[in-house]
Design an enzyme around this catalytic site. Structure first.
Site, PDB file in Angstrom:
ATOM      1  N   ASP A   1       0.811  -1.227   0.000  1.00 13.89           N
ATOM      2  CA  ASP A   1       0.000   0.000   0.000  1.00 13.89           C
ATOM      3  C   ASP A   1       0.840   1.270   0.000  1.00 13.89           C
ATOM      4  O   ASP A   1       0.449   2.292   0.563  1.00 13.89           O
ATOM      5  CB  ASP A   1      -0.942   0.034   1.223  1.00 13.89           C
ATOM      6  CG  ASP A   1      -1.771  -1.217   1.327  1.00 13.89           C
ATOM      7  OD1 ASP A   1      -2.318  -1.638   0.304  1.00 13.89           O
ATOM      8  OD2 ASP A   1      -1.868  -1.788   2.430  1.00 13.89           O
TER       9      ASP A   1
ATOM     10  N   LYS B   1       1.889   2.424  -4.932  1.00 15.83           N
ATOM     11  CA  LYS B   1       2.546   1.950  -6.155  1.00 15.83           C
ATOM     12  C   LYS B   1       1.683   2.173  -7.380  1.00 15.83           C
ATOM     13  O   LYS B   1       2.194   2.502  -8.447  1.00 15.83           O
ATOM     14  CB  LYS B   1       2.857   0.441  -6.047  1.00 15.83           C
ATOM     15  CG  LYS B   1       3.827   0.088  -4.954  1.00 15.83           C
ATOM     16  CD  LYS B   1       4.040  -1.406  -4.861  1.00 15.83           C
ATOM     17  CE  LYS B   1       2.825  -2.181  -4.424  1.00 15.83           C
ATOM     18  NZ  LYS B   1       2.390  -1.938  -3.047  1.00 15.83           N
TER      19      LYS B   1
ATOM     20  N   GLY C   1      -4.106  -4.119  -4.736  1.00 19.05           N
ATOM     21  CA  GLY C   1      -5.215  -3.195  -4.875  1.00 19.05           C
ATOM     22  C   GLY C   1      -4.666  -1.874  -5.336  1.00 19.05           C
ATOM     23  O   GLY C   1      -4.650  -0.915  -4.595  1.00 19.05           O
ATOM     24  N   HIS C   2      -4.137  -1.838  -6.538  1.00 19.03           N
ATOM     25  CA  HIS C   2      -3.519  -0.613  -7.020  1.00 19.03           C
ATOM     26  C   HIS C   2      -4.579   0.402  -7.423  1.00 19.03           C
ATOM     27  O   HIS C   2      -5.400   0.137  -8.286  1.00 19.03           O
ATOM     28  CB  HIS C   2      -2.608  -0.912  -8.217  1.00 19.03           C
ATOM     29  CG  HIS C   2      -1.381  -1.652  -7.822  1.00 19.03           C
ATOM     30  ND1 HIS C   2      -0.455  -2.100  -8.722  1.00 19.03           N
ATOM     31  CD2 HIS C   2      -0.934  -2.014  -6.607  1.00 19.03           C
ATOM     32  CE1 HIS C   2       0.512  -2.716  -8.067  1.00 19.03           C
ATOM     33  NE2 HIS C   2       0.244  -2.674  -6.794  1.00 19.03           N
TER      34      HIS C   2
ATOM     35  N   GLN D   1       2.202  -5.823  -3.372  1.00 19.97           N
ATOM     36  CA  GLN D   1       2.525  -5.897  -1.943  1.00 19.97           C
ATOM     37  C   GLN D   1       3.868  -5.192  -1.671  1.00 19.97           C
ATOM     38  O   GLN D   1       4.216  -4.277  -2.399  1.00 19.97           O
ATOM     39  CB  GLN D   1       2.547  -7.346  -1.428  1.00 19.97           C
ATOM     40  CG  GLN D   1       1.185  -8.042  -1.485  1.00 19.97           C
ATOM     41  CD  GLN D   1       0.913  -8.738  -2.790  1.00 19.97           C
ATOM     42  OE1 GLN D   1       1.792  -9.371  -3.347  1.00 19.97           O
ATOM     43  NE2 GLN D   1      -0.283  -8.624  -3.289  1.00 19.97           N
TER      44      GLN D   1
ATOM     45  N   ASP E   1       2.609  14.656   1.638  1.00 18.62           N
ATOM     46  CA  ASP E   1       1.573  15.649   1.971  1.00 18.62           C
ATOM     47  C   ASP E   1       0.802  15.306   3.234  1.00 18.62           C
ATOM     48  O   ASP E   1       0.320  16.177   3.942  1.00 18.62           O
ATOM     49  CB  ASP E   1       0.590  15.775   0.792  1.00 18.62           C
ATOM     50  CG  ASP E   1       0.001  14.431   0.390  1.00 18.62           C
ATOM     51  OD1 ASP E   1       0.781  13.549  -0.029  1.00 18.62           O
ATOM     52  OD2 ASP E   1      -1.230  14.250   0.493  1.00 18.62           O
TER      53      ASP E   1
HETATM   54  P1  GDP Z   1      -0.659   0.442  -3.694  1.00 16.02           P
HETATM   55  O1  GDP Z   1      -1.276  -0.850  -3.344  1.00 16.02           O
HETATM   56  O2  GDP Z   1       0.771   0.530  -3.300  1.00 16.02           O
HETATM   57  O3  GDP Z   1      -0.909   0.877  -5.100  1.00 16.02           O
HETATM   58  O4  GDP Z   1      -1.351   1.535  -2.771  1.00 16.02           O
HETATM   59  P2  GDP Z   1      -2.898   1.883  -2.752  1.00 16.02           P
HETATM   60  O5  GDP Z   1      -3.337   2.243  -4.118  1.00 16.02           O
HETATM   61  O6  GDP Z   1      -3.634   0.852  -2.003  1.00 16.02           O
HETATM   62  O7  GDP Z   1      -2.875   3.132  -1.826  1.00 16.02           O
HETATM   63  C1  GDP Z   1      -2.590   4.298  -2.291  1.00 16.02           C
HETATM   64  C2  GDP Z   1      -3.677   5.263  -1.884  1.00 16.02           C
HETATM   65  O8  GDP Z   1      -3.080   6.482  -1.620  1.00 16.02           O
HETATM   66  C3  GDP Z   1      -4.644   5.499  -2.994  1.00 16.02           C
HETATM   67  O9  GDP Z   1      -5.889   5.898  -2.477  1.00 16.02           O
HETATM   68  C4  GDP Z   1      -3.979   6.636  -3.766  1.00 16.02           C
HETATM   69  O10 GDP Z   1      -4.867   7.397  -4.538  1.00 16.02           O
HETATM   70  C5  GDP Z   1      -3.382   7.413  -2.640  1.00 16.02           C
HETATM   71  N1  GDP Z   1      -2.111   8.066  -2.895  1.00 16.02           N
HETATM   72  C6  GDP Z   1      -1.089   7.669  -3.695  1.00 16.02           C
HETATM   73  N2  GDP Z   1      -0.050   8.521  -3.614  1.00 16.02           N
HETATM   74  C7  GDP Z   1      -0.434   9.481  -2.725  1.00 16.02           C
HETATM   75  C8  GDP Z   1       0.217  10.635  -2.193  1.00 16.02           C
HETATM   76  O11 GDP Z   1       1.363  10.961  -2.486  1.00 16.02           O
HETATM   77  N3  GDP Z   1      -0.503  11.348  -1.291  1.00 16.02           N
HETATM   78  C9  GDP Z   1      -1.757  11.026  -0.908  1.00 16.02           C
HETATM   79  N4  GDP Z   1      -2.375  11.793  -0.005  1.00 16.02           N
HETATM   80  N5  GDP Z   1      -2.379   9.945  -1.384  1.00 16.02           N
HETATM   81  C10 GDP Z   1      -1.732   9.188  -2.280  1.00 16.02           C
END
Ligand code: GDP
Length: 431
Positions: free
Chosen positions: A13, A16, A40-41, A225, A334
Site C-alpha cells: 500500500d 505503487k 489493490g492498485h 505488496q 503531503d
Molecule cells: P498500492 O497498493 O501501493 O498501489 O497503494 P494503494 O493504491 O492501495 O494506496 C494508495 C492510496 O493512496 C490510494 O488511495 C492513492 O490514490 C493514494 N495516494 C497515492 N499517492 C499518494 C500521495 O502521495 N498522497 C496522498 N495523499 N495519497 C496518495
C-alpha cells in the site's frame, strides 16, 4: 532495451498504483510477476478512479502491452470481472493488450474456501490473509498439485485434474473443517467454460517479455505488496506467498535477472501495515489515528483500516538493499503536514542491544523497540507543489534525512493521489 523494476519497500500500500501508472506511460510493456488478486492498485485518472487487482497498470494507456507472468496466482473469475469492469468504462482490453501466462497457477473456488476455513482454524494464530485463495493456490503449486492456465484450455485434462484435486480438497473441507463440500460437476463445468473465455488472452508471457526486451522495447515490472511481506525475506509467517521485490522477477516472469537495468523502491513518508504481524514503529494511539485519517489509510481492496506508524528507516534500508535499488520514491509526504514533530526509526533496541540493521534472522522481532530521531514538522499544504525548491525547508530536511538513513537517493516525491502530484528529483527510467 531498458527494463525497470518498481516495487513496494514497506508492507504494501505504498501508493505503487499511481506511480506505476505514471511510469507505465513511458513503457511499451508492463509486467506483473507475483501475487494475486490481493493487489489493490488505485489509479486516479482525472475524475475516474480505478482499482486494479490483477491487470497490470499499463492497461489504462493505449498502446501498452500488459503481461501477467507465470509467477502470478490468477483467479480467472476475478480477472474476467476486472476485464468486464474496465470494458464497461470504455477501456479497451483484449488479447492484443493483455496477455496471460499459460504457466500461471489458477485460484479455484476451493482455494478461497480453504483460505477462509484455515484462517478460522488458526484462531488467535491467524495470519490476516485477504481470504482470496492466494496462499492455498501457491501451496498447491509448490506441492505440484495445482492447475495452470494452460490446463483450463484442455477440457478433458481440466476435468480429470480438477476432479482429482477436488476429491482431496473436499475431504479436507468436509472432514477436517466440517464444512459443506463443493459440488464437483458444477465446478468442472464452470472452470471449463472460464477457460474458453480466457483463451484469447493466453500466451507465453515470459517469451513475450524477453522478445520485447531483445527488440529494444521499454519494460516495466510492477511489484505488488511490499518487500517486508516477501515470503523469504519478510516478517514470516505474516507475509504474502510470493517474492515481492526485484528478486521475484526472474522466477515470476521468466525474465533473466541480468536484464533488469534499473530498480526503484516505493515507500510512504510514514509506515502502514494491514493484517497481523510485527510492526516496530506502530502508533496504537491518537497520533496513529491522525495519520490514518489524514492519509485515508483504509484498504482499497478490503476497506480494512490500516495500522499506522512512523517511518521505519531500518525496514526500508533493508528492503531497498534486498532488491539492489538504485533509488526510491517517497509517497504521501503531503499527509504529514500539520504535525509539530515527526519521528523516524533509525535503529532498534533489542533487550538493551542497539541494532542498525533489520534483524531478519530473529524470530523475536516483536520485542524490538524503535530508536527514534526527531524531525521538525511543517504546516504548509504540499499538494500543489511541483518543484523540490517549493517544499518547506522542514519537509526537504525530512526527505534528506530519510535518504541518508536508508542509504539511497529519493528520485521522486509524491504529494497527492493525482498523477501530476509529483516532484521529480532524480532519474527513474533506465537509459
Ligand atoms: P498500492 O497498493 O501501493 O498501489 O497503494 P494503494 O493504491 O492501495 O494506496 C494508495 C492510496 O493512496 C490510494 O488511495 C492513492 O490514490 C493514494 N495516494 C497515492 N499517492 C499518494 C500521495 O502521495 N498522497 C496522498 N495523499 N495519497 C496518495
Amino acid at each position: 532495451m531498458p527494463a525497470l523494476s518498481v516495487f513496494g519497500a514497506q508492507w504494501g500500500d505504498e501508493g505503487k498504483g499511481k506511480l506505476i501508472d505514471l511510469l507505465a506511460r513511458e513503457a511499451d510493456v508492463v509486467v506483473r510477476y507475483q501475487g494475486g488478486p490481493n493487489a489493490g492498485h488505485t489509479v486516479v485518472v482525472g475524475r475516474e478512479k480505478y482499482v486494479l487487482h490483477l491487470i497490470p497498470s499499463g492497461i489504462l494507456n493505449p498502446g501498452t502491452l500488459n503481461l501477467i507472468g507465470n509467477g502470478v496466482s490468477v483467479d480467472p473469475l476475478k480477472l474476467l470481472e476486472e476485464v468486464d469492469g474496465l470494458r464497461a468504462r470504455g477501456v479497451r482490453v483484449d488479447g492484443s493488450n493483455l496477455r496471460l501466462s499459460a504457466l500461471a497457477h489458477v485460484i479455484f473456488e476451493h482455494h478461497r474456501v480453504i483460505d477462509g476455513l484455515s484462517e478460522r482454524w488458526r484462531g488467535e494464530g491467524r495470519i490476516g490473509t485477504t481470504g482470496r485463495g492466494i496462499g492455498p493456490c501457491y501451496a498447491d503449486k509448490a506441492a505440484r498439485v495445482g492447475l495452470r492456465v494452460c490446463d483450463l484450455l484442455e477440457p478433458d485434462l481440466c476435468r480429470s485434474r480438477l476432479r482429482a484435486a477436488l476429491a482431496e480438497k473436499n475431504a479436507l473441507i468436509e472432514r477436517v473443517h466440517g464444512a459443506q463440500p463443493l459440488e464437483l460437476d458444477a465446478q468442472l463445468d464452470r472452470y471449463v467454460a472460464i477457460g474458453e473465455r480466457l483463451r484469447p488472452f493466453v500466451a507465453d508471457a515470459g517469451a513475450e517479455a524477453r522478445a520485447a526486451h531483445k527488440a529494444g522495447k521499454r519494460l516495466l515490472f510492477e511489484g505488488a505488496q511490499g518487500a517486508m511481506l516477501d515470503i523469504d525475506a519478510g516478517t514470516y509467517p505474516f507475509v504474502t506467498s510470493s517474492n515481492t521485490g526485484a528478486n521475484g522477477i526472474s522466477a515470476g516472469a521468466c525474465f533473466p535477472p541480468r536484464w533488469v537495468d534499473r530498480v526503484v523502491g516505493i515507500a510512504k513518508a510514514y509506515t502502514t501495515r494491514v493484517g497481523e504481524g510485527p510492526f516496530p514503529t506502530e502508533l496504537d494511539d491518537a497520533l496513529g489515528a491522525r495519520i490514518r485519517e489524514q492519509g485515508n489509510e483504509y484498504g482499497s481492496t478490503t476497506g480494512r483500516p490500516r495500522r499506522c506508524g512512523w517511518f521505519d528507516a531500518v525496514a526500508v534500508r533493508y528492503a531497498l538493499e534486498l532488491s539492489g535499488a538504485d533509488g526510491w520514491i517517497v509517497t504521501n509526504l503531503d499527509v504529514l503536514s500539520g504535525f509539530d514533530e515527526l519521528q523516524v526509526a533509525t535503529g532498534y533496541d533489542l533487550g538493551g542491544q542497539r541494532l542498525r540493521d533489520w534483524p531478519a534472522h530473529l524470530p523475536s522481532i516483536e520485542s524490538a523497540r524503535p530508536v527514534y530521531a526527531r524531525q521538525p514538522g511543517w504546516r504548509e499544504d504540499l499538494t500543489a507543489m511541483r518543484r523540490y525548491e517549493d517544499l518547506p525547508l522542514a519537509a526537504r530536511a525530512y526527505v534528506e534525512f530519510l535518504e541518508r538513513e536508508v542509504d539511497a537517493p529519493v528520485l521522486m516525491i509524491s504529494v497527492g493521489p493525482e498523477r501530476d502530484q509529483v516532484i521529480q528529483r532524480g532519474r527513474i527510467q533506465p537509459t
